[in-house]
Design an enzyme around this catalytic site. Structure first.
Site, PDB file in Angstrom:
ATOM      1  N   THR A 158       0.862  -1.189   0.000  1.00 55.29           N
ATOM      2  CA  THR A 158       0.000   0.000   0.000  1.00 55.29           C
ATOM      3  C   THR A 158       0.897   1.238   0.000  1.00 55.29           C
ATOM      4  O   THR A 158       1.317   1.691  -1.054  1.00 55.29           O
ATOM      5  CB  THR A 158      -0.981  -0.006   1.189  1.00 55.29           C
ATOM      6  OG1 THR A 158      -0.259  -0.240   2.401  1.00 55.29           O
ATOM      7  CG2 THR A 158      -2.046  -1.070   1.016  1.00 55.29           C
ATOM      8  N   LYS A 184       3.901  -6.870   4.045  1.00 54.40           N
ATOM      9  CA  LYS A 184       3.657  -5.492   3.671  1.00 54.40           C
ATOM     10  C   LYS A 184       3.374  -4.688   4.946  1.00 54.40           C
ATOM     11  O   LYS A 184       2.846  -5.210   5.925  1.00 54.40           O
ATOM     12  CB  LYS A 184       2.509  -5.356   2.672  1.00 54.40           C
ATOM     13  CG  LYS A 184       1.137  -5.764   3.146  1.00 54.40           C
ATOM     14  CD  LYS A 184       0.394  -4.758   3.978  1.00 54.40           C
ATOM     15  CE  LYS A 184       0.345  -3.413   3.290  1.00 54.40           C
ATOM     16  NZ  LYS A 184      -0.295  -2.411   4.219  1.00 54.40           N
ATOM     17  N   THR A 195       2.356  -8.462  11.798  1.00 51.11           N
ATOM     18  CA  THR A 195       2.501  -7.212  11.062  1.00 51.11           C
ATOM     19  C   THR A 195       1.203  -6.919  10.345  1.00 51.11           C
ATOM     20  O   THR A 195       0.219  -7.605  10.521  1.00 51.11           O
ATOM     21  CB  THR A 195       3.650  -7.302  10.053  1.00 51.11           C
ATOM     22  OG1 THR A 195       3.780  -6.049   9.414  1.00 51.11           O
ATOM     23  CG2 THR A 195       3.414  -8.392   9.034  1.00 51.11           C
ATOM     24  N   GLU A 282       6.854   4.822   7.106  1.00 51.08           N
ATOM     25  CA  GLU A 282       6.426   6.014   6.376  1.00 51.08           C
ATOM     26  C   GLU A 282       7.259   7.230   6.773  1.00 51.08           C
ATOM     27  O   GLU A 282       7.249   7.659   7.929  1.00 51.08           O
ATOM     28  CB  GLU A 282       4.938   6.266   6.628  1.00 51.08           C
ATOM     29  CG  GLU A 282       4.063   5.216   5.970  1.00 51.08           C
ATOM     30  CD  GLU A 282       2.611   5.300   6.370  1.00 51.08           C
ATOM     31  OE1 GLU A 282       1.778   4.714   5.654  1.00 51.08           O
ATOM     32  OE2 GLU A 282       2.301   5.927   7.392  1.00 51.08           O
ATOM     33  N   ASN A 406       0.360  10.409   5.541  1.00 53.43           N
ATOM     34  CA  ASN A 406      -0.918  10.031   6.140  1.00 53.43           C
ATOM     35  C   ASN A 406      -1.994  11.076   5.943  1.00 53.43           C
ATOM     36  O   ASN A 406      -3.185  10.761   5.897  1.00 53.43           O
ATOM     37  CB  ASN A 406      -0.709   9.704   7.624  1.00 53.43           C
ATOM     38  CG  ASN A 406      -0.094   8.344   7.810  1.00 53.43           C
ATOM     39  OD1 ASN A 406      -0.767   7.328   7.690  1.00 53.43           O
ATOM     40  ND2 ASN A 406       1.212   8.307   8.055  1.00 53.43           N
ATOM     41  N   SER A 411      -6.050  10.500  -0.910  1.00 49.90           N
ATOM     42  CA  SER A 411      -6.195  11.378  -2.089  1.00 49.90           C
ATOM     43  C   SER A 411      -5.401  10.865  -3.280  1.00 49.90           C
ATOM     44  O   SER A 411      -4.649   9.921  -3.169  1.00 49.90           O
ATOM     45  CB  SER A 411      -5.742  12.789  -1.739  1.00 49.90           C
ATOM     46  OG  SER A 411      -4.412  12.806  -1.305  1.00 49.90           O
TER      47      SER A 411
END
Length: 411
Positions: A158, A184, A195, A282, A406, A411
């Protein structure tokens, strides 16, 4: 921006006899992106799993638990994985859709729907586009092949920037046994079992009770030792499949040399996957290992380690390479060790001795701390001085990009 992490070399990922993998573009996530993965297992394959403890768990997690039963281990013929939609917070319709996805796979493969496990990842509170999934399944089925682990690692991503896969080969009683896995996850990572999604397979034959035990032990020593942002997902799942296709007799005794060798291989793959998730956290720019030593129990050591690893103040200091290291001591102090003697606590950054006997080490210089914090990989070692137990956790820093990723996720 992953920290010292590269995409896996497909040639380095061992095929696991008894496992075939197919991927397809189903339009669940976005056009031009493969988002549907099917793992097909030979008859007799046993699968064990552990799942999120988040009470708001996703529909596929609930269905997986039903299909694996109370033993959390059963004969399974397929896993179906979609990205782009978590099928979480979707109520009764979400459960019906998860079950329908299993039924669709079962019809195509000629197996029982209870022999199929569903997995989803993506946006929460959105309905699963079931028809798109159904339409994509024949393409995934037609794509089934043994050497597709790297493709599957990419298809389940993702917000990941790098696919995550690992593989090991171990000799057991002179027979080559293979272990290969993918995972992932990059955000919403503070697993309370595993996870976001992790799939590991071996061609060893393993008794059901031992396989269920091994998956718990592997999760505890790997995915339960990582955090990116402290959030436990609704969809966290880790499964281990054992096909038995290598030809060795079934491994049933947890204390046997065969079980110990297999456990080490499974744990090695799982730890590499778990660390890859943190390296690809991230917005991460630093990979941080936190070792807590001298605790009265492993649980106490983990509690202290997670207090440090979850602290936004600590994580932002690492991002800035700012040796504001009192933040680490503060986190140790509020970790919940009520009778902690701070005079016995020692703090190290790599080889630099930062704090001793409740205060700054007399030889510590801020320039030394800054030198260590500027590195992409950092070791934080905390010695509590109150016992013989220890724990190691892995985390990352918290950057501007984490907020941007995040904020823009949908979007």
């Amino acid at each position: 921006m992953a920290v010292n992490l590269q995409a896996p070399d497909p040639a380095a990922l061992h095929a696991v006899a008894g496992v075939r993998i197919g991927v397809a573009e189903a339009g669940i996530r976005k056009a031009g992106r493969r988002d549907l993965t099917l793992l097909a297992f030979d008859p007799g394959t046993r699968v064990a799993g552990v799942f999120t403890r988040n009470r708001f768990c996703a529909a596929p997690v609930q269905v997986c638990r039903e299909h694996l039963g109370e033993a959390r281990c059963a004969e399974v013929r397929a896993l179906v994985v979609n990205t782009g939609c978590a099928n979480a917070g979707t109520g009764a319709q979400g459960l019906a859709d998860a079950r329908a996805s299993c039924e669709a796979v079962a019809r195509l493969m000629g197996v029982s729907a209870r022999q199929v496990l569903p997995f989803s990842t993506g946006v929460i509170l959105e309905p699963l586009p079931l028809q798109r999934l159904r339409d994509g399944l024949p393409r995934a089925l037609a794509d089934l092949r043994e050497q597709a682990w790297a493709d599957a690692a990419a298809a389940i991503m993702t917000t990941d920037t790098v696919p995550k896969a690992a593989s090991e080969r171990v000799l057991i009683d002179g027979v080559a046994v293979h272990v290969t896995g993918i995972a992932k996850g990059a955000g919403m990572i503070r697993p309370d079992m595993a996870t976001m999604l992790g799939f590991i397979a071996t061609d060893a034959a393993v008794a059901p009770a031992l396989l269920a035990q091994l998956v718990r032990e592997v999760a505890d020593g790997s995915f339960n030792c990582v955090t990116v942002d402290g959030d436990t997902s609704t969809n966290d799942s880790l499964v281990v499949a054992a096909t038995g296709a290598c030809g060795l007799p079934e491994i049933a005794d947890a204390a046997s040399p065969q079980a110990r060798a297999l456990r080490a291989a499974l744990l090695g793959v799982a730890q590499r996957l778990a660390q890859a998730i943190v390296r690809d956290g991230e917005g991460a720019t630093k990979f941080i290992t936190i070792e807590v030593q001298g605790a009265r129990s492993v649980a106490e050591a983990r509690r202290v380690g997670y207090a440090v690893a979850h602290s936004p103040l600590v994580k932002t200091a690492f991002f800035a390479s700012d040796p504001n290291l009192g933040r680490i001591l503060a986190a140790v102090g509020y970790a919940g060790v009520d009778d902690l003697d701070v005079d016995g606590v020692e703090l190290f950054l790599d080889e630099v001795h930062v704090a001793t006997r409740g205060g700054r080490h007399p030889d510590y210089r801020e320039a030394d701390g800054q030198r260590v914090m500027a590195k992409p990989e950092i070791l934080v070692r905390i010695v509590l001085g109150r016992g013989e137990h220890a724990a190691t956790l892995w985390t990352c820093d918290l950057s501007h990009d984490y907020v941007s990723i995040n904020a823009d996720y949908r979007s």
